[in-house]
Design a protein around this motif. Structure first.
Motif, PDB file in Angstrom:
ATOM      1  N   LEU A 572       0.922  -1.140   0.015  1.00  0.00           N
ATOM      2  CA  LEU A 572      -0.066  -0.032   0.047  1.00  0.00           C
ATOM      3  C   LEU A 572       0.833   1.094  -0.053  1.00  0.00           C
ATOM      4  N   TYR A 573       1.702   1.128   0.822  1.00  0.00           N
ATOM      5  CA  TYR A 573       2.537   2.401   0.964  1.00  0.00           C
ATOM      6  C   TYR A 573       3.560   2.540  -0.320  1.00  0.00           C
ATOM      7  N   CYS A 574       4.186   1.271  -0.660  1.00  0.00           N
ATOM      8  CA  CYS A 574       4.933   1.493  -2.147  1.00  0.00           C
ATOM      9  C   CYS A 574       4.070   2.002  -3.347  1.00  0.00           C
ATOM     10  N   LEU A 575       2.648   1.556  -3.198  1.00  0.00           N
ATOM     11  CA  LEU A 575       1.985   2.086  -4.549  1.00  0.00           C
ATOM     12  C   LEU A 575       1.819   3.592  -4.400  1.00  0.00           C
ATOM     13  N   PHE A 576       1.387   4.083  -3.009  1.00  0.00           N
ATOM     14  CA  PHE A 576       1.472   5.434  -2.670  1.00  0.00           C
ATOM     15  C   PHE A 576       2.691   6.254  -3.269  1.00  0.00           C
ATOM     16  N   ASP A 577       3.550   5.777  -2.617  1.00  0.00           N
ATOM     17  CA  ASP A 577       5.122   6.312  -3.083  1.00  0.00           C
ATOM     18  C   ASP A 577       5.041   6.388  -4.664  1.00  0.00           C
ATOM     19  N   GLN A 578       4.943   5.340  -5.417  1.00  0.00           N
ATOM     20  CA  GLN A 578       5.293   5.376  -6.897  1.00  0.00           C
ATOM     21  C   GLN A 578       4.137   6.404  -7.458  1.00  0.00           C
ATOM     22  N   ILE A 579       2.803   6.404  -7.007  1.00  0.00           N
ATOM     23  CA  ILE A 579       1.814   7.340  -7.758  1.00  0.00           C
ATOM     24  C   ILE A 579       2.067   8.740  -7.487  1.00  0.00           C
ATOM     25  N   ILE A 580       2.550   9.183  -6.422  1.00  0.00           N
ATOM     26  CA  ILE A 580       2.821  10.569  -6.099  1.00  0.00           C
ATOM     27  C   ILE A 580       3.943  10.923  -6.891  1.00  0.00           C
ATOM     28  N   HIS A 581       5.013   9.974  -7.080  1.00  0.00           N
ATOM     29  CA  HIS A 581       6.153  10.373  -7.884  1.00  0.00           C
ATOM     30  C   HIS A 581       5.969  10.227  -9.466  1.00  0.00           C
ATOM     31  N   VAL A 589      -4.112  12.783   0.328  1.00  0.00           N
ATOM     32  CA  VAL A 589      -5.351  12.144   1.291  1.00  0.00           C
ATOM     33  C   VAL A 589      -6.285  11.289   0.626  1.00  0.00           C
ATOM     34  N   GLY A 590      -6.843  11.718  -0.407  1.00  0.00           N
ATOM     35  CA  GLY A 590      -7.708  10.978  -1.366  1.00  0.00           C
ATOM     36  C   GLY A 590      -7.230   9.655  -1.946  1.00  0.00           C
ATOM     37  N   LEU A 591      -5.896   9.816  -2.372  1.00  0.00           N
ATOM     38  CA  LEU A 591      -5.173   8.734  -2.915  1.00  0.00           C
ATOM     39  C   LEU A 591      -5.171   7.445  -1.834  1.00  0.00           C
ATOM     40  N   PHE A 592      -4.536   7.797  -0.797  1.00  0.00           N
ATOM     41  CA  PHE A 592      -4.173   6.986   0.401  1.00  0.00           C
ATOM     42  C   PHE A 592      -5.653   6.194   0.757  1.00  0.00           C
ATOM     43  N   LYS A 593      -6.921   7.126   0.777  1.00  0.00           N
ATOM     44  CA  LYS A 593      -7.985   6.390   1.323  1.00  0.00           C
ATOM     45  C   LYS A 593      -8.455   5.246   0.239  1.00  0.00           C
ATOM     46  N   HIS A 594      -8.289   5.869  -1.159  1.00  0.00           N
ATOM     47  CA  HIS A 594      -8.697   4.925  -2.409  1.00  0.00           C
ATOM     48  C   HIS A 594      -7.701   3.540  -2.104  1.00  0.00           C
ATOM     49  N   LEU A 595      -6.366   3.681  -2.122  1.00  0.00           N
ATOM     50  CA  LEU A 595      -5.586   2.869  -1.990  1.00  0.00           C
ATOM     51  C   LEU A 595      -5.763   1.857  -0.793  1.00  0.00           C
ATOM     52  N   HIS A 596      -6.135   2.225   0.372  1.00  0.00           N
ATOM     53  CA  HIS A 596      -6.278   1.561   1.656  1.00  0.00           C
ATOM     54  C   HIS A 596      -7.319   0.581   1.167  1.00  0.00           C
ATOM     55  N   GLN A 597      -8.423   1.112   0.850  1.00  0.00           N
ATOM     56  CA  GLN A 597      -9.554   0.209   0.679  1.00  0.00           C
ATOM     57  C   GLN A 597      -9.358  -0.699  -0.545  1.00  0.00           C
ATOM     58  N   LYS A 598      -8.695  -0.453  -1.403  1.00  0.00           N
ATOM     59  CA  LYS A 598      -8.519  -1.476  -2.668  1.00  0.00           C
ATOM     60  C   LYS A 598      -7.341  -2.447  -2.113  1.00  0.00           C
ATOM     61  N   VAL A 599      -6.234  -2.150  -1.638  1.00  0.00           N
ATOM     62  CA  VAL A 599      -5.158  -3.435  -1.168  1.00  0.00           C
ATOM     63  C   VAL A 599      -5.581  -3.892  -0.131  1.00  0.00           C
ATOM     64  N   MET A 600      -6.060  -3.112   1.078  1.00  0.00           N
ATOM     65  CA  MET A 600      -6.337  -3.902   2.409  1.00  0.00           C
ATOM     66  C   MET A 600      -7.759  -4.642   2.495  1.00  0.00           C
ATOM     67  N   LEU A 601      -8.269  -5.201   1.400  1.00  0.00           N
ATOM     68  CA  LEU A 601      -9.415  -6.038   1.691  1.00  0.00           C
ATOM     69  C   LEU A 601     -10.524  -5.419   2.017  1.00  0.00           C
ATOM     70  N   GLY A 602     -10.567  -4.156   1.675  1.00  0.00           N
ATOM     71  CA  GLY A 602     -11.811  -3.226   2.136  1.00  0.00           C
ATOM     72  C   GLY A 602     -11.602  -2.669   3.405  1.00  0.00           C
ATOM     73  N   LEU A 603     -10.484  -2.888   4.148  1.00  0.00           N
ATOM     74  CA  LEU A 603     -10.446  -2.210   5.473  1.00  0.00           C
ATOM     75  C   LEU A 603     -10.184  -0.605   5.335  1.00  0.00           C
ATOM     76  N   PRO A 604     -10.903   0.141   5.861  1.00  0.00           N
ATOM     77  CA  PRO A 604     -10.924   1.694   5.546  1.00  0.00           C
ATOM     78  C   PRO A 604      -9.674   2.057   6.449  1.00  0.00           C
ATOM     79  N   MET A 605      -9.121   3.344   5.859  1.00  0.00           N
ATOM     80  CA  MET A 605      -8.106   4.156   6.441  1.00  0.00           C
ATOM     81  C   MET A 605      -8.572   4.517   7.844  1.00  0.00           C
ATOM     82  N   LEU A 606      -7.889   4.693   8.796  1.00  0.00           N
ATOM     83  CA  LEU A 606      -8.348   5.293  10.092  1.00  0.00           C
ATOM     84  C   LEU A 606      -8.892   6.741   9.858  1.00  0.00           C
ATOM     85  N   GLU A 607      -9.833   7.170  10.272  1.00  0.00           N
ATOM     86  CA  GLU A 607     -10.343   8.421   9.946  1.00  0.00           C
ATOM     87  C   GLU A 607      -9.607   9.465  10.507  1.00  0.00           C
TER      88      GLU A 607
END
Length: 696
Positions: A572-581, A589-607
């Motif tokens: 999840l963090y590696c994808l975030f790092d690649q996308i922003i660069h 913030v929106g990107l991380f929320k999206h990736l978190h749901q997608k990669v972590m089996l639907g588990l949401p990011m901590l609000e």
């Protein structure tokens, strides 16, 4: 290895671009002979490394290095373009680099190991001066013009010499020397701004002193010794700081779900000002990359790595994530069931992951790591590592008696080829804890192997650690994690010693960062197999009793327990790092929320959290390269499964690994190296299969 050290290694060749060989050789011989006269102990064959230099000697040696470097640069800059040849430009450059590297390291490594504070300070100061000088030399347009003119002549060279020359040009051009003066000045302004913002990001995190207050009931499950270590407020409540040495125990051990959530949310929203800092950093990096002809910063960062392109990194991460989904889903089900039994119907949050992974492991594995530690006396572990590597790679390790060292606990070893008795190299071991010494286990290249113009220079390495020599009169014992780490680092020593590249630029550990960790990662597997674990272990009160089979099996299963979920979180963090660069104007913030749901089996990011504000690896040091650790682990798994899993001490496979993977160094493309050794292109499948087989 620190970033500044990597930069110096990459640019050191430019310090002597086209020196007169006589100047370089005479300088090195003069320094070495002076040291030999001073010390009476046994000469170390083939090593130009100087030990036990005083503070003044370090300063003087740094002066000579910088002085000769400037002299050399001035000399090459004056060569008429119609007189340039391989012999008067490229060959002297390579020979000078081979001579200077051990002298530079002789100035630098004392900062890590010397018992004298004055010597350590002199070493740090000299490193800064040498680094600053190398940086200046790497931007000299007159030297670049001569090297570039040689390339334009198209003179025949060996493939390795051609690759070496291309790397010199590439390094100059990544500093902007192929740009107009205006663009080059803009590049330097951007670099200065990037450095300033990077340091601001770090300062903001370091300066954060936020703490949370909890009573003892709210910290239920944490051990008494941890609670005793906490400061108390006037109210009597415990202060938990937002530092990893406090946060990690709370998230792993606290039985109170609300406490875990409060700590995780607070930890995840630290330094909110850093979000704007990272956004500015990324914009500047994209501008920097575009000036150099890249479409985005990720392509600039990955271009010199085994992955080659950002799109290849995306494909790799997506494939690994998809391959882990089934195993991760099974792991997630187990953890959710555990939470339901312990806490009722409260929903499972990402903050619960460390706690319930630990709870599940306690239930599944009968592993008492304090008891396991009793089987790993440090000297026995080291002798076992020596035996495994000697048997596997067909070499012989011998201690050098009466060698010149900087502390009585330091030992020096020579490595010989088993069949020919040829000297392959030397390594120092500085294993035990003492004041003023570098605090982590690592390997430092002191002299790189090379074979330039028929003159061979053997590799010399230093392995540093901070183990306890004795405790209450008994030999020091290693935690199992320390055993694995020591074997990993000794893998770097083996890689350094077995290197056979002709040019020092391609030797030792100065390799593609995506590739350099693969051999060491591969050797970690011997720490999890019963046959090899017995060679590494022996009960400290009776070393004839090795570790028990059931413990070996439990350690192997524990290694991969719940690893799919852990890896998905890292991906999840590696994808975030690649996308922003690799993309402009990203909503982080929106990107991380999206990736978190997608990669972590639907588990949401901590609000309310904002990981971009405290994601240090993406801010500095590993920007657009966070994927690299997983990359090396994946291909190390492929090598082990294909060649060694069924026969741990297969000497034929070991020698093939030594010759085809370790020997070429950076002189050959890493994908070609692995393909040649495996007989096919490297694959991610063995890594995925391992997680599925042992994860549950």
């Amino acid at each position: 290895m620190t970033k500044s050290k990597r930069d110096r290694n990459n640019l050191l060749a430019l310090t002597g671009a086209a020196a007169l060989l006589a100047i370089a050789v005479n300088f090195a011989i003069t320094a070495i002979n002076a040291q030999k006269k001073k010390h009476k102990k046994k000469d170390l064959s083939g090593s130009n490394v100087l030990v036990n230099l005083s503070a003044s000697e370090i300063h003087k040696l740094a002066d000579r290095i910088i002085g000769k470097s400037k002299e050399v640069h001035d000399a090459v800059a004056s060569i008429p373009l119609d007189k340039i040849t391989y012999k008067n430009v490229i060959l002297p450059l390579a020979e000078l680099e081979a001579q200077q590297f051990p002298l530079v390291q002789s100035c630098v490594f004392p900062k890590l190991v010397s018992t004298s504070e004055d010597v350590r300070k002199a070493s740090v100061a000299s490193e800064r001066r040498i680094d600053a000088h190398v940086s200046i030399c790497s931007k000299r347009e007159d030297v670049y013009r001569v090297v570039k003119a040689f390339v334009a002549r198209g003179e025949w060279m060996s493939p390795e010499a051609k690759h070496y020359t291309q790397c010199l040009v590439r390094d100059f051009e990544r500093n902007g020397l192929n740009l107009t003066l205006t663009k080059r000045e803009e590049l330097q302004r951007l670099k200065a701004q990037i450095d300033e913002l990077s340091m601001r990001y770090i300062r903001n995190l370091n300066d954060d002193s936020t703490s949370l207050l909890f009573n003892e009931t709210e910290l239920l499950g944490l051990p008494p010794e941890f609670l005793k270590s906490l400061e108390k407020a006037r109210t009597g409540k415990f202060k938990v700081t937002l530092r990893s040495h406090h946060v990690s125990p709370v998230l792993e051990l606290c039985k109170v779900g609300l406490t875990r959530r409060v700590v995780a949310v607070s930890y995840g929203r630290r330094c909110e000002v850093n979000l704007s800092v990272l956004e500015s950093l990324v914009k500047l990096r994209h501008k920097f990359a575009r000036l150099l002809g890249y479409s985005n910063y990720a392509d600039y960062a990955v271009d010199l790595r085994m992955a080659k392109s950002s799109s290849k990194v995306f494909e790799f991460l997506e494939d690994i994530s998809a391959g882990l989904t089934d195993s991760a889903s099974k792991e997630f089900t187990i953890l959710k069931d555990l939470k339901k039994k312990e806490e009722g119907d409260f929903p499972f949050g990402i903050e619960d992951l460390p706690y319930y992974v630990k709870r599940a492991e306690e239930q599944q594995f009968d592993l008492d790591f304090a008891a396991v530690k009793q089987y790993f006396p440090v000297n026995l572990v080291l002798s076992g590592i020596f035996k495994i590597c000697q048997d596997l790679f067909c070499f012989r390790i011998e201690e050098v008696a009466d060698a010149e060292v900087w502390h009585c606990d330091v030992h020096l070893y020579s490595v010989f080829d088993l069949s020919s008795s040829e000297l392959l190299g030397h390594f120092y071991l500085d294993m035990y804890s003492r004041d003023g010494k570098y605090g982590h286990t690592c390997v430092v290249a002191l002299q790189n192997g090379s074979f330039v113009n028929s003159a061979r220079q053997i590799p010399v390495a230093l392995l540093i650690s901070q183990f306890q020599k004795e405790v209450d009169g008994h030999p020091g014992l290693l935690r199992f994690s320390e055993v694995v780490n020591l074997f990993h680092e000794f893998g770097h020593v083996v890689h350094h010693i077995c290197n056979n590249a002709s040019f020092p630029k391609f030797s030792g550990l100065r390799l593609d960062p995506d590739f350099v960790e693969i051999p060491a990662q591969m050797l970690e597997n011997w720490c999890y197999e019963s046959l090899s674990l017995k060679l590494l272990s022996g009960f400290h009160q009776d070393i004839t009793k090795p570790i028990k089979d059931e413990i070996c099996k439990a350690l192997k299963r524990w290694r991969c327990s719940f690893s799919a979920l852990k890896l998905k979180q890292e991906i999840l963090y590696c994808l975030f790092d690649q996308i922003i660069h690799s993309t402009e104007n990203v909503d982080m913030v929106g990107l991380f929320k999206h990736l978190h749901q997608k990669v972590m089996l639907g588990l949401p990011m901590l609000e309310g959290t904002n990981p971009a504000s405290c994601f240090l690896r993406s801010a500095i040091g590993y920007e657009a390269a966070c994927y690299s650790r997983i990359w090396s682990e994946v291909f190390a798994a492929d090598i082990f499964a294909s060649k060694f899993r069924d026969d741990l001490f297969n000497q034929y496979a070991g020698m093939q690994f030594r010759k085809k993977v370790l020997a070429p160094g950076g002189a050959k493309d890493p994908v070609e190296i692995l393909t040649d050794f495996l007989g096919r292109e490297p694959s991610i499948q063995a890594f995925i299969d391992d997680k599925a087989a042992f994860g549950l």
